[in-house]
Design a protein around this motif. Structure first.
Motif, PDB file in Angstrom:
ATOM      1  N   LEU A  65      38.700  39.138   2.077  1.00 21.51           N
ATOM      2  CA  LEU A  65      38.166  37.916   2.339  1.00 21.51           C
ATOM      3  C   LEU A  65      37.028  37.884   1.938  1.00 21.51           C
ATOM      4  O   LEU A  65      36.259  37.930   2.023  1.00 21.51           O
ATOM      5  N   THR A  66      37.263  37.184   0.622  1.00 16.00           N
ATOM      6  CA  THR A  66      35.682  36.200  -0.813  1.00 16.00           C
ATOM      7  C   THR A  66      36.385  34.837  -0.332  1.00 16.00           C
ATOM      8  O   THR A  66      37.593  35.049  -1.374  1.00 16.00           O
ATOM      9  N   ALA A  67      35.528  33.897   0.122  1.00 16.10           N
ATOM     10  CA  ALA A  67      35.661  33.377   0.059  1.00 16.10           C
ATOM     11  C   ALA A  67      34.814  32.503  -1.578  1.00 16.10           C
ATOM     12  O   ALA A  67      34.459  32.216  -1.820  1.00 16.10           O
ATOM     13  N   ARG A  68      36.122  31.439  -2.298  1.00 15.56           N
ATOM     14  CA  ARG A  68      35.657  30.508  -3.330  1.00 15.56           C
ATOM     15  C   ARG A  68      35.968  29.653  -3.571  1.00 15.56           C
ATOM     16  O   ARG A  68      35.325  29.222  -4.342  1.00 15.56           O
ATOM     17  N   SER A  69      36.202  29.189  -3.153  1.00 10.47           N
ATOM     18  CA  SER A  69      36.526  27.266  -2.562  1.00 10.47           C
ATOM     19  C   SER A  69      35.261  26.748  -2.449  1.00 10.47           C
ATOM     20  O   SER A  69      34.804  27.522  -1.004  1.00 10.47           O
ATOM     21  N   LYS A  70      34.677  25.649  -2.740  1.00 10.59           N
ATOM     22  CA  LYS A  70      33.913  24.747  -2.618  1.00 10.59           C
ATOM     23  C   LYS A  70      34.065  24.547  -1.200  1.00 10.59           C
ATOM     24  O   LYS A  70      35.018  23.223  -1.018  1.00 10.59           O
ATOM     25  N   ARG A  71      33.568  24.448   0.352  1.00  8.61           N
ATOM     26  CA  ARG A  71      33.303  23.472   1.122  1.00  8.61           C
ATOM     27  C   ARG A  71      31.742  22.238   0.987  1.00  8.61           C
ATOM     28  O   ARG A  71      31.152  22.750   0.535  1.00  8.61           O
ATOM     29  N   THR A  72      32.751  21.038   1.536  1.00  4.92           N
ATOM     30  CA  THR A  72      31.159  20.910   1.336  1.00  4.92           C
ATOM     31  C   THR A  72      31.256  20.296   2.625  1.00  4.92           C
ATOM     32  O   THR A  72      32.175  20.089   3.843  1.00  4.92           O
ATOM     33  N   ALA A  73      30.079  19.152   3.081  1.00  6.05           N
ATOM     34  CA  ALA A  73      28.638  19.843   4.514  1.00  6.05           C
ATOM     35  C   ALA A  73      29.888  18.508   4.822  1.00  6.05           C
ATOM     36  O   ALA A  73      29.562  17.356   5.040  1.00  6.05           O
ATOM     37  N   HIS A  74      29.575  18.513   6.243  1.00  7.04           N
ATOM     38  CA  HIS A  74      30.286  17.623   6.675  1.00  7.04           C
ATOM     39  C   HIS A  74      29.047  17.610   7.919  1.00  7.04           C
ATOM     40  O   HIS A  74      28.979  18.267   9.013  1.00  7.04           O
ATOM     41  N   SER A  75      28.459  16.545   8.777  1.00  5.75           N
ATOM     42  CA  SER A  75      27.514  15.953   9.697  1.00  5.75           C
ATOM     43  C   SER A  75      27.995  17.069  11.015  1.00  5.75           C
ATOM     44  O   SER A  75      27.281  16.989  11.619  1.00  5.75           O
ATOM     45  N   ALA A  76      29.215  17.235  10.697  1.00  4.20           N
ATOM     46  CA  ALA A  76      29.940  17.891  12.398  1.00  4.20           C
ATOM     47  C   ALA A  76      29.369  19.829  12.045  1.00  4.20           C
ATOM     48  O   ALA A  76      29.208  20.067  13.538  1.00  4.20           O
ATOM     49  N   GLY A  77      28.844  19.766  11.307  1.00  5.42           N
ATOM     50  CA  GLY A  77      28.814  21.368  11.169  1.00  5.42           C
ATOM     51  C   GLY A  77      29.877  22.427  10.328  1.00  5.42           C
ATOM     52  O   GLY A  77      30.871  21.256   9.029  1.00  5.42           O
ATOM     53  N   SER A  78      30.139  22.926  10.345  1.00  3.16           N
ATOM     54  CA  SER A  78      31.315  24.398  10.235  1.00  3.16           C
ATOM     55  C   SER A  78      32.240  23.897  10.143  1.00  3.16           C
ATOM     56  O   SER A  78      33.215  24.943  11.158  1.00  3.16           O
ATOM     57  N   ILE A  79      33.496  22.709  10.018  1.00  3.75           N
ATOM     58  CA  ILE A  79      34.744  22.077  10.463  1.00  3.75           C
ATOM     59  C   ILE A  79      36.270  23.379   9.400  1.00  3.75           C
ATOM     60  O   ILE A  79      37.283  23.171   9.654  1.00  3.75           O
ATOM     61  N   THR A  80      35.305  23.074   7.953  1.00  9.07           N
ATOM     62  CA  THR A  80      36.500  24.220   8.042  1.00  9.07           C
ATOM     63  C   THR A  80      36.448  25.594   7.428  1.00  9.07           C
ATOM     64  O   THR A  80      35.201  26.002   7.528  1.00  9.07           O
ATOM     65  N   GLY A  81      37.486  26.566   7.142  1.00 10.09           N
ATOM     66  CA  GLY A  81      37.001  27.919   7.548  1.00 10.09           C
ATOM     67  C   GLY A  81      37.839  28.497   6.055  1.00 10.09           C
ATOM     68  O   GLY A  81      38.195  28.223   5.546  1.00 10.09           O
ATOM     69  N   HIS A  82      36.651  29.889   6.149  1.00  7.94           N
ATOM     70  CA  HIS A  82      37.370  30.535   5.162  1.00  7.94           C
ATOM     71  C   HIS A  82      38.490  31.338   6.018  1.00  7.94           C
ATOM     72  O   HIS A  82      38.270  32.431   6.957  1.00  7.94           O
ATOM     73  N   THR A  83      39.779  31.613   4.683  1.00  6.99           N
ATOM     74  CA  THR A  83      41.175  32.545   5.816  1.00  6.99           C
ATOM     75  C   THR A  83      41.510  33.152   4.613  1.00  6.99           C
ATOM     76  O   THR A  83      41.875  32.843   3.390  1.00  6.99           O
ATOM     77  N   LEU A  84      42.444  34.145   5.334  1.00  9.63           N
ATOM     78  CA  LEU A  84      42.832  34.932   4.672  1.00  9.63           C
ATOM     79  C   LEU A  84      44.774  35.059   5.011  1.00  9.63           C
ATOM     80  O   LEU A  84      44.457  35.895   6.558  1.00  9.63           O
ATOM     81  N   HIS A  85      45.618  35.275   4.728  1.00  4.32           N
ATOM     82  CA  HIS A  85      47.010  35.281   5.517  1.00  4.32           C
ATOM     83  C   HIS A  85      47.752  36.806   4.243  1.00  4.32           C
ATOM     84  O   HIS A  85      47.641  35.969   3.345  1.00  4.32           O
ATOM     85  N   ASP A  86      47.775  37.411   5.497  1.00  3.28           N
ATOM     86  CA  ASP A  86      49.070  38.703   4.542  1.00  3.28           C
ATOM     87  C   ASP A  86      49.717  39.419   5.870  1.00  3.28           C
ATOM     88  O   ASP A  86      49.816  38.963   6.688  1.00  3.28           O
ATOM     89  N   TYR A  87      50.370  40.265   4.981  1.00  3.38           N
ATOM     90  CA  TYR A  87      51.471  41.802   5.752  1.00  3.38           C
ATOM     91  C   TYR A  87      50.394  43.197   5.298  1.00  3.38           C
ATOM     92  O   TYR A  87      50.150  43.244   4.163  1.00  3.38           O
ATOM     93  N   ILE A  88      50.495  43.692   6.214  1.00  2.32           N
ATOM     94  CA  ILE A  88      49.928  45.261   6.171  1.00  2.32           C
ATOM     95  C   ILE A  88      50.602  45.895   7.122  1.00  2.32           C
ATOM     96  O   ILE A  88      52.408  45.869   8.307  1.00  2.32           O
TER      97      ILE A  88
END
Length: 115
Positions: A65-88
Motif C-alpha cells: 500500500l503506497t498512498a497516491r491520493s492527496k489528503r486535505t488537512a482537517h482540523s480534527a486530524g487524520s480523519i481519512t485513511g489510506h486503504t488497500l483491499h485485495d484477495y490472497i
C-alpha cells in the motif's frame, strides 16, 4: 500506534470469528492463519503523510500500500485513511505480518477473512 520502518505489533483484536484459524498474541508481529485457501484482506492507515505498508506472508512481501491520493488537512486530524483491499491465496500455517514506513504515531487496521 506504529513507528516508522518496523513490523507492526498487534495491539488489539476487535473480532475473531474463527480463533482456531487466526492465531495471534498481543504485542507480537505475526498472525498465524492455520487453514490454507482464499482470504479477503483489507489494510487501512490513518496518518497525515503518505505511508508505505507491505503485507508479508512468511517474511516475503506480497502486497504494498503506497498512498497516491492527496489528503486535505482537517482540523480534527487524520480523519481519512489510506486503504488497500485485495484477495490472497494463503498456504497452510501462513505467517501474516505488516511492515510500515511513514510518520510515527499512525493508527491502522488489518482485516483478514477466510473465504
Amino acid at each position: 500506534d506504529v513507528g516508522s520502518g518496523h513490523l507492526i505489533p498487534w495491539e488489539a483484536q476487535s473480532v475473531n470469528t474463527c480463533p482456531e484459524n487466526f492465531l495471534w498474541e498481543q504485542d507480537k508481529t505475526i498472525i498465524l492463519t492455520v487453514a490454507p485457501g482464499l482470504y479477503d484482506v483489507s489494510i487501512g492507515l490513518f496518518t497525515r503523510r503518505c505511508p508505505s505498508v507491505q503485507l508479508q506472508v512468511n517474511g516475503e512481501g506480497v502486497l504494498t500500500l503506497t498512498a497516491r491520493s492527496k489528503r486535505t488537512a482537517h482540523s480534527a486530524g487524520s480523519i481519512t485513511g489510506h486503504t488497500l483491499h485485495d484477495y490472497i491465496a494463503l498456504p497452510s500455517r501462513a505467517r501474516v505480518s505488516l511492515t510500515y514506513a511513514g510518520e510515527p504515531g499512525a493508527e491502522g487496521f488489518l482485516s483478514l477473512r477466510k473465504l
